[in-house]
Enzyme design. Structure first.
Site, PDB file in Angstrom:
ATOM      1  N   ASP A   1     -56.183  10.450  77.938  1.00 30.15           N
ATOM      2  CA  ASP A   1     -56.364  11.334  79.084  1.00 30.15           C
ATOM      3  C   ASP A   1     -57.570  10.822  79.879  1.00 30.15           C
ATOM      4  O   ASP A   1     -58.431  10.633  79.482  1.00 30.15           O
ATOM      5  CB  ASP A   1     -56.508  12.828  78.405  1.00 30.15           C
ATOM      6  CG  ASP A   1     -56.471  13.879  79.563  1.00 30.15           C
ATOM      7  OD1 ASP A   1     -55.452  14.010  80.483  1.00 30.15           O
ATOM      8  OD2 ASP A   1     -57.459  14.669  79.792  1.00 30.15           O
TER       9      ASP A   1
ATOM     10  N   GLU B   1     -54.062   7.108  81.159  1.00 33.69           N
ATOM     11  CA  GLU B   1     -53.616   7.951  82.159  1.00 33.69           C
ATOM     12  C   GLU B   1     -54.538   7.671  83.172  1.00 33.69           C
ATOM     13  O   GLU B   1     -55.644   7.995  83.561  1.00 33.69           O
ATOM     14  CB  GLU B   1     -53.807   9.417  81.979  1.00 33.69           C
ATOM     15  CG  GLU B   1     -53.373  10.465  83.094  1.00 33.69           C
ATOM     16  CD  GLU B   1     -54.059  11.611  83.131  1.00 33.69           C
ATOM     17  OE1 GLU B   1     -53.581  12.617  83.831  1.00 33.69           O
ATOM     18  OE2 GLU B   1     -55.305  11.974  82.698  1.00 33.69           O
TER      19      GLU B   1
ATOM     20  N   ASP C   1     -48.365  17.696  84.405  1.00 32.97           N
ATOM     21  CA  ASP C   1     -49.149  17.733  85.342  1.00 32.97           C
ATOM     22  C   ASP C   1     -48.323  17.721  86.733  1.00 32.97           C
ATOM     23  O   ASP C   1     -49.201  17.793  87.712  1.00 32.97           O
ATOM     24  CB  ASP C   1     -50.220  16.687  85.332  1.00 32.97           C
ATOM     25  CG  ASP C   1     -51.166  16.569  84.488  1.00 32.97           C
ATOM     26  OD1 ASP C   1     -51.626  17.911  84.229  1.00 32.97           O
ATOM     27  OD2 ASP C   1     -51.689  15.610  83.868  1.00 32.97           O
TER      28      ASP C   1
END
Length: 585
Positions: free
Chosen positions: A340, A369, A436
């Site tokens: 992340d 990410e 997201d």
């Protein structure tokens, strides 16, 4: 000749080793400008003077809106390479090396015949080092990923209560859920997932945390109690592997919960805390803001006061998370990590983390990410892959919003693919949806045919396809509470489920990870996109997004999957997959 458009960058996506004895070289030129481009290459350490060069014609492999890209792969090739180009247009020609144009080569011969070497002036690749060749795990390159947001998926076989809960933890901490999804719920539905054709799971965070999303970690060594137990998770990973599947978990190492024990210690002890250097930009005393709109006086994830940011340049923080990385690989046998907010973390942190994880399992995959160009993270010392949000963006503009025509889409896809060396591009995690972003089906205006065309391209394009839970059930949603909604187990979406199965079967049966790709954009139909993969099989995909029928020719292959085809006309939102031939290897 448009010399200003010509570009070559050594030791980059324009010059890279594919293996210890194969090497790919690219050069960019103005679109439609050159007649010929020739590569001359030789062994930069050869014992003859001058260097003996070999000429290889370069093929114009790709095009975008402005440029042509010539490419050749040398196999076999020297381990030490020097090279230059000859570019030709009509009667005009030039050598190209040292980032400049020349009418002669740099070798000078003295009157006595002695050669004054100029080999150092050519483009160079000093040595093909085994350690610098990125080797992605084969299982990952063959993966078809099902991305689960655990709270929203299931708490039983094809069921989800939708009832949130709160479980008190130590101190002031409380673990929350919103929909009630559990690890056992995922375990109970493995047959459903594998039955659709998926062979890999990617789970959003599962570690002990406060909020339902679990991105505010409290304990990196245990499963969140709202989701189950450590024993539940071990049973899940064992069951996944028994089915020949793999599992990737989410690592949130940029930030943590403001009740994370080390941060709690800093709050209580201030500068006397041994953990004061574990966090970024602290101002003492540490005060937790009570109101959402208040910006805290310590660094956070996106100013979110409940998520203080780690100082990931701190060696002690790096060691701590290297231990976390190994722990879940060794004890629970996970097959990789999705990382992340990877672009906000210190690069040496990722290098140490990679070393720890790969030492535990060389076949584990690391996926960062990174929403933008991820070139600096994909040099082989940090990540194997990144989440390809550019893929989603280009598909959104062509399939969903229809603000890009097929030529623009083709150009964007080409630029995206040529951003990295070939192996890296083929290992990118492609997606239409994630936790997201708004659901792609909603961006299509819930036009199912547009979504089908995009899904088809997702599954046949180079890269690793990732599908967010519920896409096979036409889940929609623009806001966070909507696109993370509970799995609609009670709704019957037989048509879309069967479509997903058929497409994933095509992916498994006829597509291999390193099949060549090409875009055929010579049609006058501005909204007709034609794409090919060539390996053992030759697959052609036709996707039409125009508002009127487009003329197509389908007589040279067997129609395997079709939608909206009438005679030789492809309707709006239509698609056709053709098996042109089986190539005998």
């Amino acid at each position: 000749m448009n010399r200003s458009a010509i570009l070559h960058i050594p030791a980059s996506q324009y010059a890279f080793a594919c293996s210890e004895d194969s090497f790919t070289i690219r050069i960019r030129t103005a679109k439609g400008d050159l007649d010929f481009c020739t590569l001359f290459y030789g062994d930069r350490a050869c014992n003859t003077s001058p260097v003996q060069f070999f000429a290889v014609p370069m093929a114009r492999r790709y095009q975008d809106a402005l440029y042509d890209f010539y490419e050749v792969t040398l196999h076999p090739c020297p381990r030490r390479i020097c090279y230059y180009f000859k570019v030709e247009k009509g009667d005009e020609w030039s050598y190209y090396y040292a980032d400049a144009f020349h009418q002669e080569l740099p070798d000078l011969i003295a009157e006595d015949g002695f050669v004054v070497e100029g080999r150092s002036e050519y483009y160079q690749y000093p040595y093909i080092l085994r350690s610098e060749i990125l080797q992605l795990p084969i299982w990952y390159l063959n993966a078809i990923v099902y991305n689960i947001f655990p709270d929203s998926f299931a708490d039983g076989k094809k069921s989800l209560s939708g009832n949130g809960k709160e479980i008190p933890l130590s101190g002031d901490c409380v673990s929350k859920s919103r929909q009630g999804g559990t690890i056992r719920g995922i375990l109970d539905n493995l047959d459903y997932i594998s039955g659709l054709g998926f062979n890999c799971l990617y789970l959003n965070p599962i570690f002990q945390a406060g909020e339902y999303h679990k991105y505010d970690t409290l304990d990196y060594f245990h499963i969140d109690p709202c989701m189950g137990t450590d024993e539940d998770f071990l049973e899940l990973t064992d069951s996944i592997h028994d089915r020949g599947m793999h599992i990737i978990i989410d690592g949130v190492f940029n930030h943590c919960s403001w009740y994370f024990p080390q941060f709690e210690d800093v709050v209580k002890k201030g500068e006397a805390s041994p953990y004061k250097d574990w966090f970024y930009e602290l101002n003492f005393p540490i005060i937790r803001p009570e109101n959402v709109e208040d910006i805290p006086e310590y660094a956070c994830f996106a100013y979110e006061r409940k998520m203080p940011k780690f100082n990931t340049a701190n060696p002690k923080v790096q060691d701590y998370f290297a231990t976390v990385g190994r722990y879940w690989i060794e004890k629970f046998h996970v097959d990789g990590w999705r990382l992340d907010v990877a672009n906000e973390v210190d690069k040496n942190f990722w290098r140490k983390f990679r070393h720890a994880v790969k030492s535990a399992n060389p076949e584990a995959v690391l996926i960062g990410e990174v929403w933008e160009n991820a070139e600096i993270w994909l040099k082989g010392d940090m990540f194997d892959s990144t989440m390809n949000y550019d893929f989603r963006k280009h598909c959104r503009d062509f399939f969903a919003l229809q603000k890009a025509d097929a030529d623009t889409f083709a150009s964007s896809i080409t630029d995206m693919m040529l951003r990295y060396p070939t192996k890296i591009s083929y290992g990118q995690l492609n997606l239409l949806d994630s936790h997201d972003v708004a659901r792609f089906y909603s961006l299509c205006g819930e036009n199912y045919r547009r979504w089908q065309a995009a899904f088809l391209y997702l599954c046949l394009a180079p890269g690793v396809p990732s599908v967010f839970y519920g896409d096979e059930k036409q889940l929609s949603g623009i806001r966070e509470s909507e696109y993370r909604q509970g799995m609609p187990w009670n709704e019957n979406h037989e048509e879309s489920g069967q479509f997903v199965k058929k497409v994933l079967k095509i992916r498994k049966d006829w597509i291999s990870p390193f099949d060549e790709w090409s875009i055929l954009q010579d049609s006058p139909e501005k909204n007709l996109f034609i794409f090919e993969r060539k390996g053992k099989y030759h697959i052609r995909l036709l996707l039409h997004q125009g508002d009127r029928p487009a003329a197509v020719e389908c007589s040279n292959g067997q129609i395997l999957l079709q939608q909206g085809l009438e005679g030789n006309l492809l309707q709006e939102g239509g698609f056709v997959v053709l098996l042109i031939k089986e190539c005998k290897l």
